[in-house]
Design an enzyme around this catalytic site. Structure first.
Site, PDB file in Angstrom:
ATOM      1  N   ARG A   1       0.860  -1.181   0.000  1.00  0.00           N
ATOM      2  CA  ARG A   1       0.000   0.000   0.000  1.00  0.00           C
ATOM      3  C   ARG A   1       0.898   1.232   0.000  1.00  0.00           C
ATOM      4  NH1 ARG A   1      -3.477  -2.767  -1.513  1.00  0.00           N
ATOM      5  NH2 ARG A   1      -5.527  -3.184  -0.607  1.00  0.00           N
TER       6      ARG A   1
ATOM      7  N   GLU B   1      -3.270   7.432  -5.474  1.00  0.00           N
ATOM      8  CA  GLU B   1      -3.198   6.824  -6.800  1.00  0.00           C
ATOM      9  C   GLU B   1      -3.773   7.714  -7.887  1.00  0.00           C
ATOM     10  OE1 GLU B   1      -4.814   2.843  -6.414  1.00  0.00           O
ATOM     11  OE2 GLU B   1      -3.027   2.237  -5.316  1.00  0.00           O
TER      12      GLU B   1
ATOM     13  N   HIS C   1      -1.009  -0.295  -9.886  1.00  0.00           N
ATOM     14  CA  HIS C   1      -1.675  -1.176  -8.913  1.00  0.00           C
ATOM     15  C   HIS C   1      -2.180  -2.453  -9.603  1.00  0.00           C
ATOM     16  CE1 HIS C   1      -3.768  -1.085  -4.729  1.00  0.00           C
ATOM     17  NE2 HIS C   1      -3.428  -2.312  -5.058  1.00  0.00           N
TER      18      HIS C   1
HETATM   19  C1  GLV Z   1      -4.758  -5.318  -3.842  1.00  0.00           C
HETATM   20  O1  GLV Z   1      -4.048  -4.361  -3.606  1.00  0.00           O
HETATM   21  C2  GLV Z   1      -5.398  -6.062  -2.807  1.00  0.00           C
HETATM   22  O2  GLV Z   1      -5.301  -5.696  -1.628  1.00  0.00           O
HETATM   23  O3  GLV Z   1      -6.044  -7.054  -3.145  1.00  0.00           O
END
Ligand code: GLV
Ligand code: GLV
Length: 334
Positions: free
Chosen positions: A244, A273, A291
């Site tokens: 994260r 983001e 991501h």
């Molecule tokens: C992606 O970042 C998730 O947490 O599944």
């Protein structure tokens, strides 16, 4: 009351159209309402959830007290399409007796593969090479063009030995790296089985050639990588973040990359983001991915299946297998 007996079918609100096709099988039992567009605004979310018994949410949606309140007291379950669930106010859900579920296990390999992909691509300067050719400036083979680094015997430092950290450890050692880790708890069995050694956080930062983050975002891990930590790392080291964004103090990282405290970074996640600073985007010693660490067909299909199972189980009064707040279940039984 639990099953909404005698009333119309319980409503399930799905916040993203992508998931629409996966939730078909819920339609027999439930009134499934899928938000038809890509990005749901906060206002639309607050209206959409009204009257829901279940909500299927994405990690980009903040599911807090206000959203749960807007859904109403019949809300039983929030099924998040992600392994991370820092977007949900879990204590608030527990207080309301609402189950919160996630999708662990099925994206482990996909995310670990991304960690190794970023590592190899940075060490071997793959993206820089690609950019050079596309720019039209490549003039043929040269002995010292884009010299990279081999990974054999380099030290992979894993921060957080959960499922993803473990699979990263196994893949890294299969590629000839030495693996060290830091975690809240030691796992001596794993250490022995995979020849992995435990280090304190500072020791890990000092020794690693690659530092890879695989911890969830919590108050404890927010900004756990800042100026002090980046200065402890080797000037030749890489930082990989597929966890994260806010685990890393992004402005410190930009400074570290500009001033070469570290050699490079592979980032799949960012503090915001929707707004990735130009300064970060203009650095050549970084690879930035949107991501997509869990974005394999295998992982995303399996995540969708789990999201549906979780919601169905919770509404059917069966303990969902991926419940992140088991206290809530205990309260129901007691
Ligand atoms: C992606 O970042 C998730 O947490 O599944
Ligand atoms: C997430 O699945 C983790 O345990 O790392």
């Amino acid at each position: 009351m639990w099953l909404n007996e005698g009333m119309e079918k319980p409503k399930i609100f799905v916040t993203h159209v992508f998931l629409g096709k996966f939730v078909e099988r819920l339609k027999e039992k439930y009134e499934v309402v899928v938000w038809p567009r890509r990005d749901i605004s906060r206002e639309e979310l607050l209206i959409g959830v009204k009257g829901s018994t279940g909500i299927i949410s994405l990690l980009t949606e903040k599911i807090d007290e206000e959203v749960m309140g807007s859904a109403g007291t019949q809300l039983k379950v929030i099924s998040n399409y992600a392994v991370g669930f820092d977007n949900i106010d879990v204590p608030a859900a527990t207080k309301r007796g609402v189950c919160v579920t996630n999708t662990p296990g099925v994206l482990t390999e996909s995310v670990a593969e991304e960690v190794l992909t970023l590592t190899l691509s940075l060490f071997r300067r793959i993206v820089e090479g690609d950019r050079l050719i596309r720019s039209g400036k490549y003039k043929g083979w040269e002995p010292d063009l884009l010299l990279g680094t081999g990974i054999k015997d380099k030290i992979m430092g894993i921060v957080g030995l959960g499922r993803i950290g473990r699979w990263t450890a196994r893949m890294a050692s299969a590629l000839g790296m030495k693996v060290i880790y830091f975690n809240r708890h030691r796992d001596e069995e794993f250490e022995e089985e995979y020849d992995v050694t435990y280090h304190t956080f500072d020791q890990l930062l000092e020794k690693s050639d690659v530092v890879s983050l695989s911890v969830p975002l919590t108050n404890e891990t927010r900004h756990m990588i800042g100026e002090k930590e980046l200065k402890l790392m080797k000037p030749t080291a890489l930082l990989i973040n597929t966890a994260r964004g806010p685990i890393v103090d992004q402005s410190c990282l930009i400074m570290a990359l500009k001033e070469k405290w570290i050699a490079g970074a592979g980032l799949d996640v960012f503090e915001d983001e929707m707004c990735i600073p130009v300064e970060l985007r203009s650095l050549s010693n970084t690879i930035l991915t949107p991501h997509t660490a869990s974005a394999t067909i295998e992982a995303r299909m399996a995540m969708a299946r789990i999201v549906v199972d979780n919601i169905d189980d919770a509404i059917e009064n069966k303990q969902p297998s991926c419940l992140v707040n088991p206290d809530v279940w205990q309260q129901k039984i007691d």
